[in-house]
Write a protein that holds these residues in place. Sequence first.
Motif, PDB file in Angstrom:
ATOM      1  N   ILE A   1       0.818  -1.096  -0.031  1.00 15.98           N
ATOM      2  CA  ILE A   1       0.105   0.056   0.085  1.00 15.98           C
ATOM      3  C   ILE A   1       0.914   1.266   0.028  1.00 15.98           C
ATOM      4  O   ILE A   1       0.530   2.108  -0.640  1.00 15.98           O
ATOM      5  CB  ILE A   1      -0.898  -0.017   1.249  1.00 15.98           C
ATOM      6  CG1 ILE A   1      -2.021  -1.137   1.203  1.00 15.98           C
ATOM      7  CG2 ILE A   1      -1.813   1.193   1.173  1.00 15.98           C
ATOM      8  CD1 ILE A   1      -2.859  -1.287  -0.247  1.00 15.98           C
ATOM      9  N   THR A   2       2.110   1.354   0.670  1.00 10.67           N
ATOM     10  CA  THR A   2       2.812   2.468   0.792  1.00 10.67           C
ATOM     11  C   THR A   2       3.445   2.515  -0.554  1.00 10.67           C
ATOM     12  O   THR A   2       3.612   3.621  -1.132  1.00 10.67           O
ATOM     13  CB  THR A   2       3.786   2.261   1.862  1.00 10.67           C
ATOM     14  OG1 THR A   2       4.582   1.235   1.765  1.00 10.67           O
ATOM     15  CG2 THR A   2       3.345   2.544   3.217  1.00 10.67           C
ATOM     16  N   GLY A   3       3.637   1.523  -1.379  1.00 10.01           N
ATOM     17  CA  GLY A   3       4.355   1.747  -2.653  1.00 10.01           C
ATOM     18  C   GLY A   3       3.313   2.035  -3.481  1.00 10.01           C
ATOM     19  O   GLY A   3       3.580   2.869  -4.580  1.00 10.01           O
ATOM     20  N   ALA A   4       2.115   1.671  -3.343  1.00  9.61           N
ATOM     21  CA  ALA A   4       0.845   2.133  -4.242  1.00  9.61           C
ATOM     22  C   ALA A   4       0.556   3.681  -4.117  1.00  9.61           C
ATOM     23  O   ALA A   4       0.397   4.329  -5.128  1.00  9.61           O
ATOM     24  CB  ALA A   4      -0.312   1.406  -3.918  1.00  9.61           C
ATOM     25  N   CYS A   5       0.956   4.278  -2.780  1.00  7.32           N
ATOM     26  CA  CYS A   5       0.741   5.610  -2.557  1.00  7.32           C
ATOM     27  C   CYS A   5       1.724   6.612  -3.204  1.00  7.32           C
ATOM     28  O   CYS A   5       1.618   7.432  -3.353  1.00  7.32           O
ATOM     29  CB  CYS A   5       0.697   5.898  -1.080  1.00  7.32           C
ATOM     30  SG  CYS A   5      -0.980   5.184  -0.418  1.00  7.32           S
ATOM     31  N   GLY A   6       2.920   5.956  -3.523  1.00 11.20           N
ATOM     32  CA  GLY A   6       4.115   6.673  -4.291  1.00 11.20           C
ATOM     33  C   GLY A   6       5.048   6.980  -3.229  1.00 11.20           C
ATOM     34  O   GLY A   6       5.352   6.576  -1.919  1.00 11.20           O
TER      35      GLY A   6
END
Length: 460
Positions: free
Chosen positions: A44-49
Amino acid sequence: MEKEKKYSSPYEFEGRIPLGQAIPMGLQHVLAMFVGNLTPILIITGACGSELAGVQVALLQNAMLVAGIVTLVQLFAIGPCGGKVPIIMGTSSGFIGVFNSVVNVMGGGILAYGAIMGASIIGGLFEGVLGFMLKPLRKFFPAVVTGTVVLSIGLSLISVGVGSFGGGTSAKDYGSLENLFLGTLVLVVIIVLKHCTKGITSSAAILFGIIVGYVAAAIMGVVLEPTAVTAEGVEFTKAWVLNWDKVAAAAWFEIPKLVPVPIVFDLRAILPVMIMFIVTAVETVGDISGVMEGGMGREATDKELSGGIICDGLGSSFAALFGVLPNTSFSQNVGLVAMTKIVNRFALSIGAIFLIICGLFPKVGALISMMPQSVLGGAAVMMFSSIVVSGIQLITKEPLTTRSISIVSVALGLGYGLGANTAILANLPQGIQLIFGGSGIVPAAIVAILMNVLLPKEKN
């Protein structure tokens, strides 16, 4: 003689066992769930950028701390919060789909992650309320329904275990001989220790199997080439190689940060997440039913299920204050309990305390987080299949009738089939895809509940 009488059995929930016995039994629970506890946050942190890159390490540290604290509450209970059941709590992967959708809707960044935290606080409180209302709802969850849910949980995890066995499905050397060798070695060691030895080596066979896997991976790193080249000519490090740099870079001690990301309350996140918390409550009923049947040979009581769901909900709200995704019962550890039959609360609490230590001493956490996926997979394929067996035991607790066979058959065939083959849902609204897709657990549970309500009871 008096000292011996103070100790109970590892196969009893109440009472204390020797610390030397409890430590390895608790550690194997941590090893079984450690990677799974951190993976949702990485996704999820990866998806947030890139905006979340600066706080990612702090979030991972908090995830370990929170999992340990919430597990202790589940084991010992604070008032109505906690079922006093042998369950390990951790960061749920079941929310990944809906959280990814929230990230897309809100454009990513810290704002989206903050909205996820706000939604988790509200959703967790909502699940807590559901826990208080469980008793009148219990009639919808007879053994045939909870058994079907447990069976679905086990079936959904088997592919995860096999994926890890091959080195992790995202690994460039997935399915390589080295990965398969490590997974097989760990599995064989566990089976031999479990059935050919007695005492601690048998009861903590998972832990010793994983340790052997670590040692084998270390030796392989010395005698084999640790890197390879893809068909495109890109060099990569093989998945089974131990990354000691991760341990060297980790701090010795660090105080966890409260509210590392500003919390945002946004209806675009709150509404879909609340629906997922209903789903989580159903899964928790299945997990607790599975662990009580598989580990203690009986059905869960209303009080145990209610307290477990309340802990799920309030624990998730607590986790959000530390920037951690919802904390729920971990199905991986249900499989471990079903396989080993070790349900002693003191042993499991040692595992919870170790998680807290990992949250305070990042080097310890780094040492576990570098575990090769194939080593974990060697243990997982057996643990996850044990959940399937627990589900079958629940379903067959009473003699199978035409009615119960129909409930299980339709729930698994249609319900689990829909969830396991998400392409069939492509033309339905996104909300339905988020709830029913990605896992067969939810549709199987809904179909089983509906079939149990609608089908007429058979006369004795």
